[in-house]
Design an enzyme around this catalytic site. Structure first.
Site, PDB file in Angstrom:
ATOM      1  N   LYS A 146       0.829  -1.206   0.000  1.00 15.91           N
ATOM      2  CA  LYS A 146       0.000   0.000   0.000  1.00 15.91           C
ATOM      3  C   LYS A 146       0.865   1.257   0.000  1.00 15.91           C
ATOM      4  O   LYS A 146       0.560   2.219  -0.692  1.00 15.91           O
ATOM      5  CB  LYS A 146      -0.924   0.018   1.220  1.00 15.91           C
ATOM      6  N   LYS A 162      -9.445  -8.531 -12.748  1.00 16.08           N
ATOM      7  CA  LYS A 162     -10.205  -8.823 -11.534  1.00 16.08           C
ATOM      8  C   LYS A 162     -11.137  -7.638 -11.235  1.00 16.08           C
ATOM      9  O   LYS A 162     -10.698  -6.487 -11.279  1.00 16.08           O
ATOM     10  CB  LYS A 162      -9.218  -9.013 -10.374  1.00 16.08           C
ATOM     11  N   LYS A 194     -12.943  -2.150  -7.021  1.00 16.08           N
ATOM     12  CA  LYS A 194     -13.238  -0.721  -6.942  1.00 16.08           C
ATOM     13  C   LYS A 194     -12.066   0.083  -7.503  1.00 16.08           C
ATOM     14  O   LYS A 194     -12.241   1.087  -8.154  1.00 16.08           O
ATOM     15  CB  LYS A 194     -13.462  -0.301  -5.486  1.00 16.08           C
TER      16      LYS A 194
HETATM   17  P1  ADP Z   1     -11.962  -4.196  -3.971  1.00 19.24           P
HETATM   18  O1  ADP Z   1     -10.893  -4.876  -4.779  1.00 19.24           O
HETATM   19  O2  ADP Z   1     -13.112  -3.828  -4.825  1.00 19.24           O
HETATM   20  O3  ADP Z   1     -11.428  -3.016  -3.176  1.00 19.24           O
HETATM   21  P2  ADP Z   1     -11.969  -5.521  -1.435  1.00 19.24           P
HETATM   22  O4  ADP Z   1     -10.492  -5.658  -1.462  1.00 19.24           O
HETATM   23  O5  ADP Z   1     -12.573  -4.510  -0.509  1.00 19.24           O
HETATM   24  O6  ADP Z   1     -12.495  -5.251  -2.926  1.00 19.24           O
HETATM   25  O7  ADP Z   1     -12.592  -6.946  -1.166  1.00 19.24           O
HETATM   26  C1  ADP Z   1     -13.598  -7.239  -0.237  1.00 19.24           C
HETATM   27  C2  ADP Z   1     -13.877  -8.713  -0.291  1.00 19.24           C
HETATM   28  O8  ADP Z   1     -14.401  -9.096  -1.571  1.00 19.24           O
HETATM   29  C3  ADP Z   1     -12.630  -9.587  -0.094  1.00 19.24           C
HETATM   30  O9  ADP Z   1     -12.985 -10.733   0.641  1.00 19.24           O
HETATM   31  C4  ADP Z   1     -12.227  -9.998  -1.513  1.00 19.24           C
HETATM   32  O10 ADP Z   1     -11.552 -11.224  -1.537  1.00 19.24           O
HETATM   33  C5  ADP Z   1     -13.586 -10.083  -2.198  1.00 19.24           C
HETATM   34  N1  ADP Z   1     -13.435  -9.701  -3.633  1.00 19.24           N
HETATM   35  C6  ADP Z   1     -13.148  -8.491  -4.105  1.00 19.24           C
HETATM   36  N2  ADP Z   1     -13.082  -8.468  -5.453  1.00 19.24           N
HETATM   37  C7  ADP Z   1     -13.335  -9.741  -5.851  1.00 19.24           C
HETATM   38  C8  ADP Z   1     -13.411 -10.388  -7.128  1.00 19.24           C
HETATM   39  N3  ADP Z   1     -13.217  -9.723  -8.271  1.00 19.24           N
HETATM   40  N4  ADP Z   1     -13.684 -11.712  -7.155  1.00 19.24           N
HETATM   41  C9  ADP Z   1     -13.885 -12.407  -6.008  1.00 19.24           C
HETATM   42  N5  ADP Z   1     -13.834 -11.853  -4.778  1.00 19.24           N
HETATM   43  C10 ADP Z   1     -13.555 -10.542  -4.678  1.00 19.24           C
END
Ligand code: ADP
Ligand code: TRP
Length: 329
Positions: free
Chosen positions: A113, A198, A201
């Site tokens: 990060k 993938k 956000k």
């Molecule tokens: P983002 O990448 O949108 O910021 P987060 O890191 O906040 O998402 O992820 C929150 C939860 O959702 C975690 O448990 C993560 O493993 C799951 N998650 C996020 N994006 C995906 C995806 N594209 N496919 C499967 N699981 C996901």
């Protein structure tokens, strides 16, 4: 009985990747009769990045509404905002004072990060970001959790949690903390985003199934496809639309769409419309409930407050054990 606990960051509105990769599996796990689940919204952790109270509040509401809309049972389980059981920050301090600085410096999430944020502004790489794993350890240890479902990226944080808990137990020669275990599901799917990477956000390639029909349609129509002409047969296995459809549809529906792709005279626009239709159908009930909670925030907050009272009932005796051992009681 196993106590399952996990935290959900309130960093934005939940998208289809979050739903299929985290929310739905979490709800499924919570349904096992002998399990008890503690799921909370990690709104203190989100202060490391989100400083605007209004934005944070909106995210917290959307995350909570999504869990309730998708059927999380808050009677059987415990659902709360991390910040409303502020005892966790006291425990985090105690843990900080036992965690070797040299070991914290090995945290790869901090390195990732801070590398990504470096230079944005002077508080973007803040001390909270560095101390993040000990607040997370406190989240877990404060509730005597046995099992912690997390993604692979959180594995090291669980190792830190076990390490500091054992260190304190050993130091005071007392079983103060339950030693938790990570539950990492290697088989969990990665949901692709509208650009094929993938869904995330941070890539702005997500589909928010709780949006109104028109903007949702816009997101679905923005899925990137190749330029194969309408009349030609198409390869379903290299197509994002088909990939997303396959994650939501049943076997018969998948086989039918596969045939249409291979048969020709079936355009990506048609496939996108079918995907949109399936989403609207599959999430019809959840979409309605999500809107209901977002339009009835006092009711949403009441549900969270009930969870917070239950959570505090577990947290206080655990924290008192720590205070007593360390001489603060
Ligand atoms: P983002 O990448 O949108 O910021 P987060 O890191 O906040 O998402 O992820 C929150 C939860 O959702 C975690 O448990 C993560 O493993 C799951 N998650 C996020 N994006 C995906 C995806 N594209 N496919 C499967 N699981 C996901
Ligand atoms: N750090 C986790 C994430 O980014 C969220 C989190 C905070 C968490 N506290 C937790 C997860 C405690 C499990 C247990 O996804």
């Amino acid at each position: 009985m196993a106590r399952i606990l996990t935290g959900i960051q309130s960093s934005g509105r939940p998208h289809l990747g979050n739903i299929l990769g985290a929310i739905q599996p979490g709800i499924d796990l919570s349904k096992t009769p002998e399990n008890e689940s503690f799921f909370f919204i990690a709104d203190l952790h989100s202060l490391t990045s989100i400083k605007d109270p209004k934005v944070r509040e909106e995210n917290v509401n959307a995350v909570a509404a999504a869990w309730l809309a998708l059927g999380f049972d808050t009677e059987k389980n415990t659902f709360y905002r991390q910040s409303r059981v502020a005892e966790v920050t006291e425990l985090a301090w105690y843990l900080n004072c036992f965690m070797p600085y040299s070991r914290m410096q090995l945290a790869h999430s901090f390195k990732d990060k801070s590398d990504a944020l470096g230079g944005e502004n002077d508080e973007s790489v803040n001390t909270g970001l560095f101390a993040y794993p000990m607040l997370m350890a406190a989240d877990i240890l404060l509730y005597d959790a046995n099992l912690v479902p997390v993604g692979k990226d959180q594995q090291q944080h669980l190792e830190f949690t076990r390490f500091v808990a054992k260190k304190i137990n050993h130091h005071y020669q007392e079983e103060i903390f339950v030693i938790p275990q990570a539950k990492i599901d290697q088989a969990l799917m990665t949901v692709p985003g509208t650009d094929g990477r993938k869904m995330s956000k941070s890539y702005n390639n997500y589909i928010d199934v709780f949006l109104a029909k028109k903007p949702l349609k816009k997101q679905v129509m923005s899925i990137v496809t190749d330029t194969t002409p309408l009349a030609d047969p198409k390869d379903p296995d290299t197509c994002n639309v088909f990939a997303l459809y396959s994650l939501l549809a049943d076997d018969t529906q998948i086989a039918e769409m596969r045939k249409k792709y291979q048969g020709g005279n079936y355009g990506y626009g048609h496939a996108k419309n079918e995907l949109l239709g399936l989403m609207l159908d599959k999430y019809a009930d959840a979409r309605e409930k999500f809107d209901y909670y977002m339009n009835n925030l006092p009711e949403l907050h009441k549900r969270l407050e009930e969870g917070e009272a239950k959570a505090r009932g577990i947290a206080t005796p655990v924290l008192n054990k720590v205070r007593k051992a360390m001489g603060y009681l």
